[in-house]
Design a protein around this motif. Sequence first.
Motif, PDB file in Angstrom:
ATOM      1  N   VAL A 236       0.773  -1.194   0.022  1.00 20.01           N
ATOM      2  CA  VAL A 236      -0.074   0.023  -0.124  1.00 20.01           C
ATOM      3  C   VAL A 236       0.792   1.164  -0.004  1.00 20.01           C
ATOM      4  O   VAL A 236       0.616   2.087  -0.816  1.00 20.01           O
ATOM      5  N   PRO A 237       1.830   1.523   0.944  1.00 23.66           N
ATOM      6  CA  PRO A 237       2.788   2.617   0.602  1.00 23.66           C
ATOM      7  C   PRO A 237       3.390   2.640  -0.372  1.00 23.66           C
ATOM      8  O   PRO A 237       3.719   3.585  -0.837  1.00 23.66           O
ATOM      9  N   ALA A 238       3.750   1.553  -0.966  1.00 25.71           N
ATOM     10  CA  ALA A 238       4.497   1.524  -2.408  1.00 25.71           C
ATOM     11  C   ALA A 238       3.823   2.104  -3.526  1.00 25.71           C
ATOM     12  O   ALA A 238       4.186   2.912  -4.284  1.00 25.71           O
ATOM     13  N   ILE A 239       2.455   1.580  -3.545  1.00 22.59           N
ATOM     14  CA  ILE A 239       1.490   2.007  -4.441  1.00 22.59           C
ATOM     15  C   ILE A 239       1.222   3.525  -4.529  1.00 22.59           C
ATOM     16  O   ILE A 239       1.486   4.197  -5.176  1.00 22.59           O
ATOM     17  N   ALA A 240       1.175   3.758  -3.098  1.00 19.91           N
ATOM     18  CA  ALA A 240       0.826   5.422  -3.072  1.00 19.91           C
ATOM     19  C   ALA A 240       1.852   6.094  -3.378  1.00 19.91           C
ATOM     20  O   ALA A 240       1.970   7.200  -3.685  1.00 19.91           O
ATOM     21  N   LEU A 241       3.227   5.792  -3.031  1.00 20.86           N
ATOM     22  CA  LEU A 241       4.401   6.628  -3.310  1.00 20.86           C
ATOM     23  C   LEU A 241       4.510   6.552  -4.576  1.00 20.86           C
ATOM     24  O   LEU A 241       5.045   7.694  -5.313  1.00 20.86           O
ATOM     25  N   VAL A 242       4.220   5.453  -5.585  1.00 20.38           N
ATOM     26  CA  VAL A 242       4.457   5.645  -7.186  1.00 20.38           C
ATOM     27  C   VAL A 242       3.647   6.642  -7.730  1.00 20.38           C
ATOM     28  O   VAL A 242       3.910   7.459  -8.470  1.00 20.38           O
ATOM     29  N   ARG A 243       2.167   6.563  -6.989  1.00 22.26           N
ATOM     30  CA  ARG A 243       1.112   7.531  -7.607  1.00 22.26           C
ATOM     31  C   ARG A 243       1.630   8.916  -7.377  1.00 22.26           C
ATOM     32  O   ARG A 243       1.530   9.877  -8.039  1.00 22.26           O
TER      33      ARG A 243
END
Length: 188
Positions: free
Chosen positions: A170-177
Amino acid sequence: LIYLVVIPIISFFMLKDGTQLRDSFLSMLPSAVSRARAQRTIAAIHDLLLKYMRALLLLCCTVLVVFSVVLSVLGVQYALLLASIAFFCEFVPVVGPLTAMCVILAVTGLTGYPHLLWIVAFLGAFRLLQDYVIAPKFMGEGVELHPIWIIFGVFAGDQIGGIAGVFLSVPAIALVRLLIGRLPKPSK
């Protein structure tokens, strides 16, 4: 086992010297414009991770409150202790809730609780509700992702990195976004 020792040490130094590390990184950038842009991005990442941790804590508190109430109403011995154990287990994805379920079922079974099937039904129903409704809602609001991305990310994280992948998805996807949103727009 090495991660149990190394991660807290790294975390300690990141918390202790985080500002100094950030300033050192920013000083390596060549221009004031790139430094300002990097500083804004770092601040946004910090805010994102803070929102993620708040959402995770809120999920754990939800487990504490719901388990305390339901287990107490059902007349389970040590209801508050079991709810507290479930609270701490909720921080660890997949394995934590499974461990909490096993502990709750073992304690209720060993103490002679007569309605063990009700506990199994509650734990199963709550897990489905938590994983597919509550968690995507809290995480989506916290890290500004649609719940479908949260669910997809957890499944993908499990396939890519196992338990660590689930925890970091979840933090990785949010970071990519966040980083994609900060890319310079191409000129026409």
